[in-house]
Write a protein that holds these residues in place. Structure first.
Motif, short mmCIF file in Angstrom:
data_model
loop_
_atom_site.label_atom_id
_atom_site.label_comp_id
_atom_site.label_asym_id
_atom_site.label_seq_id
_atom_site.Cartn_x
_atom_site.Cartn_y
_atom_site.Cartn_z
N GLN A 165 0.81 -1.21 0.00
CA GLN A 165 0.00 0.00 0.00
C GLN A 165 0.86 1.28 0.00
N ARG A 211 -7.10 -13.77 0.72
CA ARG A 211 -7.58 -12.74 1.62
C ARG A 211 -6.39 -11.89 2.08
N ALA A 240 -5.24 -8.01 4.14
CA ALA A 240 -5.65 -6.89 4.98
C ALA A 240 -5.30 -5.61 4.24
N ARG A 283 -5.97 -1.52 4.49
CA ARG A 283 -6.44 -0.43 5.34
C ARG A 283 -7.22 -0.97 6.53
N ALA A 284 -6.63 -2.03 7.14
CA ALA A 284 -7.15 -2.66 8.36
C ALA A 284 -8.51 -3.33 8.16
N LYS A 285 -8.84 -3.66 6.89
CA LYS A 285 -10.07 -4.38 6.60
C LYS A 285 -9.76 -5.55 5.67
N PRO A 286 -10.54 -6.64 5.74
CA PRO A 286 -10.28 -7.77 4.83
C PRO A 286 -10.66 -7.42 3.40
N ALA A 287 -9.87 -7.91 2.45
CA ALA A 287 -10.14 -7.68 1.03
C ALA A 287 -9.82 -8.97 0.27
#
Length: 215
Positions: A51, A172, A174, A176-180
């Motif tokens: 990122q 899977r 992480a 921005r601190a969310k699962p994607a």
């Protein structure tokens, strides 16, 4: 002795109807870094597993420089990343990479790319990737190419579908601190041969072949 004697990759050129792909000269690498600072995607989303674009513009630009320098310094025939700058009418519009590990044994490559925001929506992403796929399959003898995109990255997924990639599983991550969810994609030599249509010219490759571990 010249740079080309020890680093023939500097003379490699991959040309399409609109683009020239090559290792960047210092001024071109600087222009690429500056382009990254202006933005390469909608800041509301994060399309990369690394990122780096969430950093401030000066840090993004510096990261581009360091990444290219690192890949040059660490190049081995068994593990390499070819980062090419994409030029349109002599101006830097983005970058396209081709990478592999143990290419001489496995014959598999991966790709990655980005364009400056001003150059989105013009079909350049498809043209860039088709160019390095031609290099990989027709000139280096690759048997497969892989790619990946998050499920909300419609543009990248569309490019892959257009070029003939097929689904190859999910991952899977992480972001921005969310699962994607990342969609893995795979293109075989046979599917590429059936789909290829873009005229691509490659020059300066012969001297480079040992650096790729080409079969």
């Amino acid at each position: 002795m010249s740079l080309m004697t020890h680093w023939p990759l500097a003379g490699l050129r991959v040309r399409t109807p609109r683009l020239e792909l090559r290792l960047p000269e210092p001024a071109q690498l600087g222009a690429l870094a500056a382009l990254s600072a202006t933005g390469v995607h909608d800041p509301a989303v994060q399309p990369f597993t690394a990122q780096w674009t969430d950093a401030e513009p000066p840090e993004r630009a510096r990261a581009v420089l360091q990444w290219h320098w690192r890949c040059w310094a660490e190049w081995q025939a068994t593990a390499w990343t070819l980062n090419l700058v994409a030029l349109r009418d002599g101006a830097v519009v983005g970058t396209q990479s081709l990478s592999a590990r143990d290419f001489g044994v496995c014959g598999e490559v991966g790709t990655g790319s980005w364009l400056g925001l001003a150059h989105h929506g013009q079909g350049l992403g498809t043209e860039m990737r088709a160019a390095v796929l031609e290099l990989a399959f027709e000139h280096l003898g690759a048997v497969a190419a892989t790619s990946g995109a998050f499920e909300d990255n419609a543009a990248s997924l569309a490019v892959s579908r257009k070029l003939g990639y097929e689904p190859d599983g999910l991952e899977r991550h992480a972001v921005r601190a969310k699962p994607a969810i990342l969609h893995r994609l795979r293109l075989t030599r046979e599917r590429w041969a059936a789909r290829r249509s873009l005229p691509v010219r490659v020059s300066g490759l012969t001297e480079c072949l040992p650096l790729f571990g080409a079969r």
